[in-house]
Design a protein around this motif. Structure first.
Motif, PDB file in Angstrom:
ATOM      1  N   GLU A 138      -2.476  -0.744  -9.242  1.00  0.00           N
ATOM      2  CA  GLU A 138      -3.132   0.573  -9.286  1.00  0.00           C
ATOM      3  C   GLU A 138      -1.994   1.582  -9.274  1.00  0.00           C
ATOM      4  N   GLY A 164      -5.883   2.958   1.705  1.00  0.00           N
ATOM      5  CA  GLY A 164      -5.291   2.036   0.755  1.00  0.00           C
ATOM      6  C   GLY A 164      -5.267   0.608   1.267  1.00  0.00           C
ATOM      7  N   CYS A 197      -3.098   9.736  -7.317  1.00  0.00           N
ATOM      8  CA  CYS A 197      -2.997   9.222  -8.676  1.00  0.00           C
ATOM      9  C   CYS A 197      -4.183   9.625  -9.540  1.00  0.00           C
ATOM     10  N   THR A 216       0.822  -1.214   0.000  1.00  0.00           N
ATOM     11  CA  THR A 216       0.000   0.000   0.000  1.00  0.00           C
ATOM     12  C   THR A 216       0.855   1.263   0.000  1.00  0.00           C
ATOM     13  N   THR A 223      -0.228  -0.735  -5.016  1.00  0.00           N
ATOM     14  CA  THR A 223      -0.555   0.632  -5.394  1.00  0.00           C
ATOM     15  C   THR A 223       0.699   1.474  -5.259  1.00  0.00           C
ATOM     16  N   LYS A 245      -7.878  -2.712  -0.094  1.00  0.00           N
ATOM     17  CA  LYS A 245      -7.388  -4.010  -0.550  1.00  0.00           C
ATOM     18  C   LYS A 245      -7.844  -5.133   0.381  1.00  0.00           C
TER      19      LYS A 245
END
Length: 494
Positions: free
Chosen positions: A262, A170, A296, A162, A239, A174
């Motif tokens: 991601e 994050g 992001c 994460t 991620t 998940k």
């Protein structure tokens, strides 16, 4: 909440790490080390994977019903809710997130997600789907009518890596999908923000998860490589940046592990002349300053129809003085610091490179006056930007926005798609048919009409191209952690 944590959470208990190495936890608003966290060795990481493997292969978790898994997720949400204020305080200190955003985005949103998965998504998810009768030929050439089911089964042990820009959110995003699917997990946060994720171990313990179902470690590169290459791991969900994502994918390829990535974004926000420019200008500012630009999905390329370019820029500049950069613990602060000084130096270098390539600074570009401590940077608006410039092509991951003019619909779509990334996009216009037509041509995983980010809980989250592989969100998130098994039998007899 005690800030320094000396142990890792492995196999349902707190264990001492194999090494005396520790991670300094720095408050990005003060530059001071306010706590220490353990750093897992390769041996510690392997032990966590082995605990998750045993819990999946031999423990009760994979045989629990969806309703039983829902109860665990709800207890986890309740445990987090009881310590909500502590989590918010830690998010402000460790991540530098403004307290108002920390309370909603970084803490309450993941709590709400756990409850939504437990109460709504998981009970309705079909883990067994029937196959209707079908008549075909067997291998021996005999006709046979068969029927059956498709069983959706947990893939196994999930390594969840994460990012620092959303430590709790994050991790929970998940964990929620993986646990709902019936997987066991090993969670590893960024070395910048280990405490928020390690703290989740307390809540997992309080929720009563069976030993080994959830394991939480910390550490640096060696621990990450062990997670992505260990033969006991079945799926890696990561991620972070596209550069690191490539390495994760390459490392996982040796064991043919499934990967969910991601990654980065360089998302375009297309603003047409008929748009509500006041609303659009507010969104432009929000996408610069949210999370200090460390996101992001932020729309960092503002594409504006030429006829309203100057008007839109003027409206954005008129809003900038209201952005308060400062102490994230102050409820009136709009934007806090970047996570580390090396990140600030990197962003400053990208601003200088953009100017060298011909961009002009419309606002910002410096460190704010009066803030001598902390990794602060002014929100920076770059104008006269061409899409070929580095600031329009590379992910800045800081409070920097670029304004690019376009001629017509086709030009806007061309510029928006002229990117290695394809995560998010915005289209601002009062003509819905036009917006929908443009949205259908943009190569990105998400497109929002007259908004920056859709909040629908059933929508998939993920991107095209270098923005990643796979999806989170809704039932799509659960499906990533499942295998499909076809079971068939003859109709009428066995």
């Amino acid at each position: 909440m005690t800030y320094s944590i000396d142990h890792l959470f492995v196999d349902g208990r707190w264990v001492s790490p194999d090494t005396s190495e520790r991670l300094p936890v720095v408050n990005p608003a003060t530059e001071e080390v306010f706590a220490w966290a353990p750093s897992a060795s390769v041996r510690d990481t392997a032990a966590a994977v082995e605990a998750a493997r045993r819990a999946f292969d031999e423990g009760p978790w994979r045989r629990t019903t969806p309703r039983e898994r829902s109860r665990y997720l709800l207890r986890l949400a309740d445990a987090m809710e009881r310590r909500r204020d502590d989590l918010v305080d830690l998010a402000v200190k460790e991540g530098g997130f403004p307290v108002a955003a920390a309370g909603v985005v970084h803490v309450q949103t993941p709590i709400d997600l756990l409850r939504d998965v437990a109460d709504r998504l998981l009970p309705a998810f079909s883990f067994t789907v029937p196959l209707g009768p079908h008549t075909g030929m067997t291998l021996t050439g005999q006709p046979q009518t068969t029927q059956g089911v498709v069983a959706h089964e947990a893939i196994g042990v999930a390594a969840l890596i994460t990012p620092f820009n959303a430590p709790i959110a994050g991790a929970i995003h998940k964990m929620a999908w993986a646990l709902a699917a019936g997987c066991t997990v090993v969670v590893k946060p960024s070395p910048y923000t280990p405490l928020e994720v390690l703290a989740l171990g307390e809540f997992v313990e309080e929720a009563g998860f069976p030993p080994g179902v959830v394991n939480i470690i910390t550490g640096g590169l060696d621990a990450s490589v062990e997670l992505t290459t260990h033969p006991g791991v079945d799926i890696v969900s990561f991620t972070g940046s596209d550069a690191v994502g490539r390495r994760v994918m390459a490392q996982a390829a040796g064991g043919l592990k499934k990967v969910v990535l991601e990654l980065g974004g360089k998302s375009a926000n297309i603003i047409f002349a008929d748009a509500d420019l006041d609303r659009a200008a507010l969104e432009v500012v929000g996408n610069m300053v949210a999370n200090c630009g460390q996101g992001c999905l932020l729309l960092t390329r503002t594409l504006v129809e030429k006829s309203v370019h100057d008007e839109l820029v003027a409206k954005v500049l008129a809003l900038m003085p209201a952005v308060k950069v400062g102490d994230p613990a102050d409820p009136t602060t709009t934007m806090g610091p970047l996570i580390r000084d090396e990140e600030r130096l990197r962003v400053e270098g990208m601003i200088r490179q953009g100017v060298a390539e011909g961009a002009q600074i419309g606002w910002g570009g410096d460190r704010p006056s009066g803030l001598d401590r902390g990794f602060y940077l002014e929100p920076t608006l770059l104008v006269d930007v061409d899409n070929a410039m580095s600031v329009a092509r590379r992910e800045v991951f800081g409070p920097v926005g670029s304004v690019i003019p376009f001629r017509d619909d086709a030009d806007a779509v061309r510029i928006a798609n002229d990117s290695d990334f394809g995560l998010n996009a915005g289209v601002f216009t009062q003509d819905f048919l036009r917006a929908k037509a443009v949205a259908g041509q943009i190569r990105s995983g998400m497109v929002n009409i007259n908004s920056s980010f859709g909040v629908h809980p059933d929508a998939p989250f993920g991107g095209y191209k270098h923005s990643g592989l796979g999806r989170e969100g809704g039932t799509y998130g659960i499906q990533e952690f499942l295998e499909q098994k076809a079971i068939s039998w003859p109709v009428g007899k066995l």
